[in-house]
Enzyme design. Structure first.
Site, PDB file in Angstrom:
ATOM      1  N   ASP A 145       0.797  -1.223   0.000  1.00 33.13           N
ATOM      2  CA  ASP A 145       0.000   0.000   0.000  1.00 33.13           C
ATOM      3  C   ASP A 145       0.828   1.269   0.000  1.00 33.13           C
ATOM      4  O   ASP A 145       0.294   2.346  -0.204  1.00 33.13           O
ATOM      5  CB  ASP A 145      -0.960  -0.006   1.201  1.00 33.13           C
ATOM      6  CG  ASP A 145      -2.392  -0.236   0.747  1.00 33.13           C
ATOM      7  OD1 ASP A 145      -2.608  -0.338  -0.468  1.00 33.13           O
ATOM      8  OD2 ASP A 145      -3.291  -0.290   1.608  1.00 33.13           O
ATOM      9  N   ASP A 450     -12.269  -6.891   9.329  1.00 34.93           N
ATOM     10  CA  ASP A 450     -12.328  -8.347   9.270  1.00 34.93           C
ATOM     11  C   ASP A 450     -13.496  -8.897  10.085  1.00 34.93           C
ATOM     12  O   ASP A 450     -14.189  -9.804   9.639  1.00 34.93           O
ATOM     13  CB  ASP A 450     -10.992  -8.949   9.736  1.00 34.93           C
ATOM     14  CG  ASP A 450     -10.315  -8.101  10.782  1.00 34.93           C
ATOM     15  OD1 ASP A 450     -11.035  -7.378  11.499  1.00 34.93           O
ATOM     16  OD2 ASP A 450      -9.083  -8.149  10.904  1.00 34.93           O
TER      17      ASP A 450
END
Ligand SMILES: *[C@@H]1O[C@H](CO)[C@@H](O)[C@H](O)[C@H]1NC(C)=O
Ligand SMILES: CC(=O)N[C@H]1CO[C@H](CO)[C@@H](O)[C@@H]1O
Length: 746
Positions: A145, A450
């Site tokens: 990223d 998540d």
């Protein structure tokens, strides 16, 4: 447990814990004790008039705190009621399905080359490339990223080293398959003769690579001679920054290309570098955004039916783990019910007595086995095998048996065409007006993406599996300082509380969809942070009441004393035995108790405040995640299990103030009772004395850090002064306002 004729066919077996009747008796007895405590509190509320006002308020507060903790304790039963254990039969899988094994895509995410050093990242990558699994069915994707040239360079080096490492692993049956971990554990060659030569050669290849990467990292750029060796470097220029760069997809090894072979002429797994486009004007949705980009890119390149996702600091310690996971997902009878298989997060660098409680042993050894018994564990973001279609939003359908091996589509084989296609899938605007982040892929908008992703999969009818193998699947790095630990827990507990106040609240979102046990268990995690309020009450008001000789518990001779004594002793003994069973040492249990308190005093309150600010529309967070790699001094103290304070954190000011307040109140309470005989006998203050005394004992490392230690890691003087001043203020203020006499019994 399944039994009978079909036994030979199953790929896994399930065992329930035995002797649960004893646990249920314990539960009933504690519950009875709690009920008696509530009755006592309700019956004995002191009169509110005149001088008793202080006591009335203190009483109501403690009643509230006890109610909260009782109800919370009942919630925690969800994960203790029905512990479930799973075992696999990998040989049967290999015998029956060796040619039908599905494609597996492995996603590794990294975000910052300074916090997550490239050498660590590629060790994780190499450990999963070397799985004992048909290589042509294995693809590894690294999402970077930060779009860092250094990470790309390290991955390029890894793709070259893999040509020696993979055959070496096969030949030597190497475990673990992260080269750094392996060579750290194996200091001399385990074999002799020609094989020892092989071993030495591979080791020096690794060390040379490590050295080159080290040099590049220290320089902050890739050496010019390397630039010429791969076309991929042309994507970088001086304008590229972490937050502002175009999409980059480089296929470093194309598994379908006949020419990509290892040193022994065997095929290699596919290896892909991806940095999705990032622009300051576009919200990138953190790890969830990266995972969704990986889902799209991989669907073009390998389109594996199974997705394994690991954090870049969690290397694989068990090269057969893919097959274990497939035993669940490919089981003919039950496999089609499961969406994902979650493995425990286990950390390599935990000291013997686990000073910061970071091993999370109670979670991995107790909670998650319990969750498995009530519908399946949470998805915790690393070490988890998913069916791709479940991540993509598919609903469970009992009639359609999922066919893993049929889900391959016709894929392009040409590397540069693939790269171009893939880049278009990871631009900033690609997700505009799509269901990505909502109905498709990982959910956006939460620090614990998540957990809600897992919850919504379960709400679509799927079950999940918790698999805790005897040889650990993945090994990660835990924080090594107190501040890092507290900040990490602040983030987790804040994310969980946000879930509770969002549309994903387990009772609303999961209504009619998941079991009651699972709802309770999710709620237990969601409500971590509000536990800070009653805890703060116990460690501030109880000592103050002791100081003023206000009794808030029954006299030791009273019948009402029994339930208090029973509940406290029984739950603590249970906690001790559970912790010892989960693998803690006695001291480890004590440390865990300390961290239990510290989290509730210094992490969770900030989580509560920030959550409410967010609900009110104010967006602000004062704590940033820092590197888990620590300098030498800090590491040394960590290994000696000396607590690390040493930074100017508001969190530490709270801990220090409460530690001082408790010690002052304890001393002055004891003094009044013993020397001045204020109350005549300590009988009515015994519980408060025990609570306050325990808080003082648990805080010994704080006093040491303030007054006794020298050198690094001690409490900053300014924090010591401020906390003493605050504690003294608390000590004198109420007396001024009310006059001490009026605070004694009505
Ligand atoms: C990691 O794997 C090795 C075998 O390679 C094993 O001996 C070790 O116990 C495993 N580590 C953990 C923490 O389970
Ligand atoms: C006991 C142990 O292995 N400690 C290490 C954990 O990891 C940190 C950061 O990499 C090291 O500094 C510790 O020495």
């Amino acid at each position: 447990m399944r039994g009978g004729v079909g036994d030979e066919a199953v790929l896994f077996e399930t065992k329930r814990a035995k002797g649960r009747i004893w646990y249920k008796l314990y539960f009933c007895s504690v519950l009875a004790g709690l009920c008696m405590i509530w009755v006592y509190r309700a019956l004995q509320i002191p009169g509110g008039g005149g001088g008793g006002r202080g006591r009335w308020w203190a009483w109501i507060g403690i009643f509230g705190a006890e109610l909260w903790f009782s109800l919370y304790w009942i919630l925690t039963q969800a994960v203790r009621w029905n512990p479930t254990y799973r075992y696999t039969f990998k040989e049967r899988l290999s015998q029956r399905y060796e040619d039908k094994l599905p494609n597996v895509d492995i996603f590794v995410c990294t975000a910052d080359p300074t916090i997550e050093p490239p050498i660590m990242v590629i060790n994780t990558v190499l450990s999963v490339m070397a799985y004992q699994y048909p290589v042509e069915k294995l693809s590894v994707y690294l999402s970077d990223d930060s779009g860092s040239e250094l990470t790309f360079y390290a991955l390029l080096e890894a793709s070259r080293f893999a040509k020696a490492w993979l055959p070496f692993c096969k030949k030597f049956k190497v475990e673990p398959r992260s080269p750094a971990a392996y060579f750290e554990e194996t200091l001399v060659s385990p074999r002799e003769g020609a094989e020892a030569v092989d071993w030495l050669a591979t080791k020096s290849l690794y060390e040379e690579m490590e050295n080159r990467i080290d040099v590049a990292v220290k320089l902050g750029r890739v050496p010019a001679d390397q630039h010429k060796q791969h076309k991929g470097f042309s994507q970088w220029n001086s304008a590229i920054t972490r937050r502002d760069h175009q999409a980059i997809v480089e296929i470093l090894i194309n598994g379908r290309d006949e020419k990509s072979l290892d040193d022994e002429q065997f095929a290699l797994p596919t290896l892909v570098y991806m940095a999705r486009e990032k622009r300051p004007s576009h919200h990138h949705n953190f790890k969830a955004g990266a995972m969704n980009s990986l889902l799209r890119v991989s669907s073009e390149i390998s389109n594996g039916a199974i997705i394994l996702n690991v954090d870049c600091d969690m290397y694989s310690n068990n090269s057969e783990i893919v097959k274990d996971a497939l035993c669940f997902l490919m089981d003919e009878e039950k496999g089609h019910e499961f969406a994902y298989v979650q493995l425990p997060q286990i950390f390599k660098n935990i000291t013997k007595n686990d000073i910061y409680g970071n091993s999370l042993r109670l979670m991995t050894e107790v909670d998650f086995h319990g969750l498995d018994g009530v519908g399946g564990p949470l998805y915790t973001g690393s070490g988890c095998f998913h069916r791709r279609e479940c991540l993509m939003g598919k609903k469970y359908d009992a009639n359609s048996k999922a066919q893993l091996e049929l889900s391959r589509k016709n894929l392009e084989a040409n590397t540069s065409i693939l790269e171009e296609k893939a880049k278009h899938l990871v631009t900033c605007s690609y997700e505009n007006n799509t269901e990505w982040g909502k109905e498709m892929g990982l959910k956006y908008g939460s620090p614990v993406e998540d957990v809600i992703t897992g919850l919504s999969i379960q709400c679509r009818g799927w079950k999940s599996i918790y698999f805790n193998p005897s040889r650990t699947g993945f090994l990660g790095v835990a924080p090594v300082t107190l501040a890092q630990t507290l900040v990490q827990h602040k983030r987790w507990s804040e994310g969980d509380l946000q879930i509770f106040f969002s549309k994903y609240c387990p009772f609303i979102f999961g209504h009619d969809k998941i079991t009651l046990g699972l709802k309770l268990a999710y709620t237990m995690y969601c409500l971590w942070s509000p536990c800070s309020l009653p805890t703060l009450y116990y460690v501030v008001i109880l000592p103050m009441a002791l100081l003023h000789c206000i009794s808030l518990y029954p006299n030791i001779n009273s019948i009402w004393f029994m339930p208090f004594a029973y509940v406290i002793v029984a739950t603590k003994l249970y906690s001790l035995s559970e912790s010892l069973w989960a693998g803690y040492t006695l001291k480890g249990w004590w440390n865990e108790q300390r961290m239990w308190l510290f989290k509730r005093l210094a992490s969770y309150p900030f989580a509560v405040v920030d959550t409410f600010l967010k609900l009110l529309g104010v967006n602000k967070s004062a704590f940033v995640v820092t590197a888990k790699v620590a300098d030498k001094e800090v590491s040394k103290r960590y290994e000696q299990e000396i607590m690390e304070f040493g930074s100017h954190s508001l969190m530490f000011t709270i801990l220090a103030t409460i530690a001082i307040l408790n010690v002052i109140c304890l001393m002055s309470g004891v003094k009044q009772m013993v020397w001045e005989g204020e109350v005549g006998s300590p009988d009515s203050l015994l519980v408060q004395l025990v609570v306050c005394g325990t808080v003082v004992l648990i805080n010994i490392p704080v006093y040491e850090a303030m007054f006794l230690r020298s050198g690094g890691g001690r409490m900053p003087n300014s924090i010591t002064f401020i906390s003493i001043a605050l504690a003294i203020l608390a000590y004198v203020l109420p007396m001024r306002q009310n006059g001490s006499a009026s605070l004694v019994f009505p």
